[in-house]
Write an enzyme that holds these catalytic residues in place. Structure first.
Site, short mmCIF file in Angstrom:
data_model
loop_
_atom_site.label_atom_id
_atom_site.label_comp_id
_atom_site.label_asym_id
_atom_site.label_seq_id
_atom_site.Cartn_x
_atom_site.Cartn_y
_atom_site.Cartn_z
N GLU A 83 0.82 -0.73 -0.19
CA GLU A 83 0.14 0.28 -0.49
C GLU A 83 0.84 1.09 0.25
OE1 GLU A 83 -2.09 -2.84 2.19
OE2 GLU A 83 -0.61 -2.77 2.03
N GLU A 134 14.07 -7.28 -21.37
CA GLU A 134 13.06 -7.60 -20.84
C GLU A 134 12.17 -7.07 -20.36
OE1 GLU A 134 16.26 -7.56 -16.84
OE2 GLU A 134 17.83 -7.39 -18.40
N TRP A 145 19.41 -12.43 -2.94
CA TRP A 145 18.70 -12.15 -2.99
C TRP A 145 17.07 -13.42 -3.24
CZ3 TRP A 145 19.30 -7.70 -7.27
CH2 TRP A 145 19.98 -6.62 -7.17
N HIS A 174 27.50 -6.80 -14.20
CA HIS A 174 27.47 -5.52 -14.00
C HIS A 174 26.96 -5.61 -12.02
CE1 HIS A 174 25.32 -1.40 -13.24
NE2 HIS A 174 24.33 -2.15 -12.36
N GLU A 221 27.57 1.19 -11.13
CA GLU A 221 27.16 2.88 -10.94
C GLU A 221 28.61 3.91 -10.00
OE1 GLU A 221 26.75 5.26 -7.82
OE2 GLU A 221 27.81 4.03 -6.92
N HIS A 264 17.26 6.23 -10.58
CA HIS A 264 17.24 5.85 -9.82
C HIS A 264 16.44 6.86 -9.60
CE1 HIS A 264 19.54 2.63 -9.24
NE2 HIS A 264 18.67 1.95 -8.52
#
Length: 765
Positions: free
Chosen positions: A17, A495, A572, A652, A676, A705
């Protein structure tokens, strides 16, 4: 009587939410009041779920990040946002993501789309949660703004919550920030402590008895000046009118145990999942009037706790400590999904082995009842738990003899390329014929509402598989066409068919299962749904080959095959806890190696194997790093190194400080690494000043981002900084990360500027 408490609860909501409310607000589709109403409702729900606890956390709820919350509480704001109009929430989102919802300010990076440079982002210790790094300078001043925390405290008290405010401790706060000049951030401690004292006294004035003060750096190796800082800090805080529960988690105290025991606090929380062998030592060292909180439920994984095994050692401890014993999860439950009861589609057998945040609190309650009233009072619950633990241990679905046999036959030769980099590079250059400063993207393109709608309808059975495949092919064709119009040099298929870079592969590997609502916050509104690795891993069939072949058929330019590496899939996922993580990683490596070889056979000459989470898996203590790096690097090499010299392997990494493991990064022996760097102004490339990185590198020039669109001059400036550290002939030009979360109307102008920047560099550098 043992007391129960919790260190923190997921704030996104059982059905995300908060994510949807934030994104609606940022798009100006809802008001600030509507956003705040959703937040208040979630806090109320969270406290209701924790009403059986003796103390519940307050202040753990955040609109974006708890570290950023602490920066605003302490008045530690970057200069670039100090003079902007709007209220504190506007500035909060400017620091977090570059702009608030309604932004008319002059743009960052020379752009004209509003906003400022977003704060640097990195990972919270060894988790996949990202925080906004505090900025420090020699002249940094601190000024208390306790309004957020006091408002949440008032809400909690109005709802009858037995509140325990949660804050980040002063030493950890300084340690996880960065100096933006030549100063030493530890010298700011003297200015910072009075603000902490003021904050604690403000909480005391509201009737608060206990405050949880998180100092997770105590599970890392501390230099002498940081040890001294703890003594200085907590001596200053000891004069306040609240009781302090010093919370440590994610690891062992080791040499810091003596320090912790000496600090003038009223209680200490120890992560008994990771530091169970230190419980007796902490009890022996702490003064007899101190509370000892033990984290007995794993706050970072989703397997049921073996309650009978915990009680076997915890009951004697409870007799020894009596009222001094508190029990809790090992850390904040931020790192696990909210409620297993939502999972109506999950395999029933595997579901019986799991516990999400809500269920972990129930486990905690069962343990407390067993301690305070005797195990007989919860006999049925303990028997059911024992049956679930035994069923999982003995299930044939967990163990695959063929996979175990393959692991037993692992050979070091699997991790070796046929030729050294210099030889490979010459062959790849002849095949690919790329210009200087070649351009590419990291893999994904925007996941539009049409893509998500098609995936949802397919999973719901509303459209056929053929219709879904046709829709995804159309999206891939669109991505390829746009990249050709942009004149990128190495393309990706975008993707469109992938829901998540880890979940997509897990869905096609044996040994994984998936939740429907098992979302966990990664940063801000970004949530991930980690796959559940419950058994031995194998690859039944090719997973990406047909998509890559189709994309390559649409262009004459090189098309990258896109894979997620074994270490990232492992880190992950919610990983099985019944065997070493290294074994699970080697299993993943063999599965992904087969995919790499199939891509090469299909004519894909560039293959990217993302290892975004390589550094994330590092143990928190340097003394344990090498063991992890040995098997992590070897797993990547097993995956990547079966190909011919002409096949160019990319990897990466994003939002990871890896200057201190640069040799291991080089040992991956990827032909090209993309990283990055834009938020840190190429700071990550400082590693290359003293280490001659042998292969090619693409330092990101577009912070994906943030919604801000960098211009050409800004990107050229960043690449020229990069060329001071890495030879220009080995530099690539690319975004920081995948573009999945952005919109096409942001991506096209940003990539247009990026391509033009590369063309300018070809002429000028």
């Amino acid at each position: 009587m043992a007391r129960t408490h919790n260190l923190g609860f997921p704030r996104i909501g059982a059905k995300r939410e908060l994510k949807f409310a934030l994104e609606s607000y940022w798009k100006d589709q809802s008001s600030r009041d509507e956003l705040k109403a959703v937040a208040a409702g979630l806090r109320q729900q969270n406290w209701a779920l924790q009403n059986q606890l003796d103390l519940a956390p307050v202040g753990d709820f955040s609109f974006y990040d708890q570290v950023l919350d602490m920066s605003f509480t302490l008045g530690c704001l970057p200069n670039r946002v100090r003079d902007f109009h709007g209220d504190a929430l506007d500035n909060y989102f400017r620091v977090a993501r570059g702009r608030s919802a309604k932004s008319s300010e002059e743009g960052c990076c020379g752009g004209n789309h509003g906003g400022v440079a977003a704060g640097e982002m990195t990972k919270w210790f060894d988790t996949n949660y990202h925080y906004i790094v505090p900025d420090f300078k020699a002249d940094t001043e601190f000024k208390l703004d306790a309004s957020r925390l006091l408002a949440q405290l008032a809400e909690a008290k109005a709802q009858g919550v037995k509140a325990k405010p949660v804050i980040i401790g002063p030493v950890t706060y300084l340690s996880i920030g960065k100096e933006k000049d030549d100063s030493n951030r530890l010298e700011l401690l003297g200015r910072l402590l009075p603000v902490y004292v003021e904050l604690l006294n403000a909480l005391a004035a509201q009737g608060v008895e206990w405050v949880q003060i998180d100092e997770p750096i105590l599970v890392t190796e501390l230099e002498a000046d940081w040890v001294k800082a703890f003594t200085q800090a907590y001596q200053a805080l000891s004069d306040t009118k609240v009781k302090l529960l010093l919370a440590t988690y994610f690891g062992q105290l080791q040499s810091n145990l003596e320090l912790v025991a000496s600090l003038p606090v009223q209680g200490v929380h120890l992560d008994a999942i990771n530091a169970g062998n230190e419980v007796d030592a902490l009890i022996a060292k702490l003064p007899a009037d101190r509370v000892i909180s033990l984290g007995v439920i794993n706050g970072r994984n989703i397997w049921k706790t073996d309650l009978n095994a915990v009680l076997e050692w915890l009951l004697p401890v409870s007799k020894q400590l009596g009222d001094r014993l508190w029990i809790a999860p090992s850390c904040s439950l931020l790192h696990v999904p909210v409620d297993l009861d939502s999972e109506v589609k999950l395999d029933a057998e595997i579901k019986s082995w799991l516990a999400f945040a809500k269920q972990k609190l129930t486990e905690l309650s069962v343990l407390a009842t067993a301690i305070n009233q005797g195990p007989a009072a919860v006999k049925a619950e303990l028997e059911a738990n024992a049956a679930a633990i035994a069923a999982r241990r003995n299930s044939p679905r967990v163990n695959n003899p063929a996979v175990k046999a393959a692991i037993a036959k692992l050979d070091a030769k699997l991790g070796q390329r046929k030729s050294p980099y210099a030889t490979r590079a010459a062959k790849q250059a002849a095949l690919l014929k790329l210009p200087k400063f070649p351009t590419t993207t990291i893999g994904s393109f925007p996941q539009t509402s049409d893509i998500r709608q098609a995936r949802r309808r397919f999973k719901a059975g509303e459209i056929s598989e053929a219709s879904y495949l046709q829709a995804m092919r159309a999206e891939i064709a669109y991505s390829v066409r746009e990249q050709e119009l942009l004149d990128l040099d190495v393309l990706v298929h975008g993707e469109a068919e992938r829901n998540d870079m880890v979940e997509y592969f897990g869905e096609q590997l044996d040994g994984y299962t998936f939740s429907q609502f098992g979302w966990v916050q990664s940063y801000g509104s970004r949530c991930v749904k980690p796959p559940i690795l419950f058994g031995d891993i194998s690859r039944p069939k090719a997973m990406t080959v047909e998509w890559s072949k189709y994309a390559q058929s649409l262009t004459r330019k090189p098309m990258k095959g896109m894979l997620t590496g074994p270490v990232t899939i492992l880190n992950w996922s919610f990983v099985r806890d019944d065997q070493p993580r290294s074994i699970s990683c080697y299993q993943l490596a063999l599965a992904m190696r087969a995919e790499v070889l199939d891509l090469e056979k299909a004519g894909i000459s560039v293959i990217q194997i993302d290892e975004a989470a390589l550094r994330e898996g590092l143990p928190l203590r340097r003394a344990q790093w090498q063991e992890y790096l040995d098997w992590a690097v070897e797993s990547f090499r097993i995956t990547a190194n079966g190909v011919e010299d002409e096949t160019q392997i990319h990897t990466h990494m994003c939002y990871s400080e890896f200057n201190d493991i640069i040799k291991s990064i080089a040992d991956l022996d990827a032909d090209v690494i993309t990283i990055e760097t834009s938020r840190s102004d190429m700071e990550l490339l400082d590693a290359f000043k003293n280490f001659e990185y042998p292969n090619e590198i693409g330092p990101g020039v577009y912070d994906i981002h943030s919604p801000n669109i960098p211009n050409q001059d800004y990107m050229v400036k960043l690449m020229k900084l990069a060329a001071e550290r890495v030879p220009a002939e080995r530099l690539w030009v690319n975004p920081d990360c995948g573009l999945k979360t952005r919109q096409w109307n942001e991506v096209i102008p940003a990539l247009t500027n990026m391509v033009e920047a590369a063309k300018t560099l070809r002429k000028s550098v």
